[in-house]
Write an enzyme that holds these catalytic residues in place. Sequence first.
Site, PDB file in Angstrom:
ATOM      1  N   SER A 133      44.678  -5.272  49.549  1.00  0.00           N
ATOM      2  CA  SER A 133      45.352  -6.495  48.475  1.00  0.00           C
ATOM      3  C   SER A 133      46.425  -7.089  49.289  1.00  0.00           C
ATOM      4  O   SER A 133      47.193  -6.496  50.137  1.00  0.00           O
ATOM      5  CB  SER A 133      45.537  -5.901  47.314  1.00  0.00           C
ATOM      6  OG  SER A 133      46.304  -6.765  46.161  1.00  0.00           O
ATOM      7  N   TYR A 146      51.091  -0.081  42.061  1.00  0.00           N
ATOM      8  CA  TYR A 146      49.933  -0.639  42.808  1.00  0.00           C
ATOM      9  C   TYR A 146      50.185  -0.969  44.259  1.00  0.00           C
ATOM     10  O   TYR A 146      49.561  -0.736  45.182  1.00  0.00           O
ATOM     11  CB  TYR A 146      49.498  -1.897  42.052  1.00  0.00           C
ATOM     12  CG  TYR A 146      48.105  -2.477  42.619  1.00  0.00           C
ATOM     13  CD1 TYR A 146      46.994  -1.662  42.797  1.00  0.00           C
ATOM     14  CD2 TYR A 146      47.958  -3.658  42.834  1.00  0.00           C
ATOM     15  CE1 TYR A 146      45.946  -2.281  43.190  1.00  0.00           C
ATOM     16  CE2 TYR A 146      46.632  -4.533  43.387  1.00  0.00           C
ATOM     17  CZ  TYR A 146      45.632  -3.689  43.770  1.00  0.00           C
ATOM     18  OH  TYR A 146      44.490  -4.083  44.139  1.00  0.00           O
TER      19      TYR A 146
END
Length: 248
Positions: A133, A146
Amino acid sequence: MSTSPAAVVTGASSGIGEATARALAGAGFHVFCVARRTDRVEALADELGGTAVTCDVTDAAQVDALAAAVGDRLDLLVNNAGGAFGLEQVSAADPAVWRHMYDVNVIGTLLVTQALLPALVASGAGTLVNISSTAGHITYEGGGGYAVAKHGVTAMTGTLRLELNGLPVRVTEIAPGMVRTEEFSLNRFGGDQEAADNVYAGVDEPLVAADIADMVTWVATRPHHVNIDSMTVRPLAQAAQHKVHRST
């Protein structure tokens, strides 16, 4: 016995994983569709002529069973299983939620890679793709857990490329930015559909799962001496994590 190249896609029950399985099947791969939800991966595998494997990537015994199902040779592994949960600041974060994100994103990727790496090497021309990501490259408020997990995936991918140098396995990281899928933001907001929809409000054409699947397929079908180290893929409307053009 199929003579098609074999690919494993984790997290194939929805979103980027499902789209990737479809794209790879269209490119001629026999796809092992891997996820926890048996009904979804069985339906997908039946549609694509692939093989369904029910597997929680954080469970070593289930990952070993996945490796047994795949066999001695594998051409492509796409570590896609992962996810984001919660938006609390670091000062208010629940350690259990952080552990869960780390287990799914990092430990799951580690276990599957360890289990299937011998088969990738045995193919003589293996490719390993980790779906990370943009959160694996920068930080932002409310994204601490995250970002930590995806930074771990990024670091693992770079380390693997160094450690596997000299072996016939390419290693690629694909780092998507804003991708609208059916479940990612919904899971992050604990099932709050309105909050999940607001993430994309006014954004002209966020990426969709098929866009990332297209990138995976492109990487996997380059001549094998060509290694795409890392790809960052964002929609045109997103210049950076904090800079998104919205029409309203």
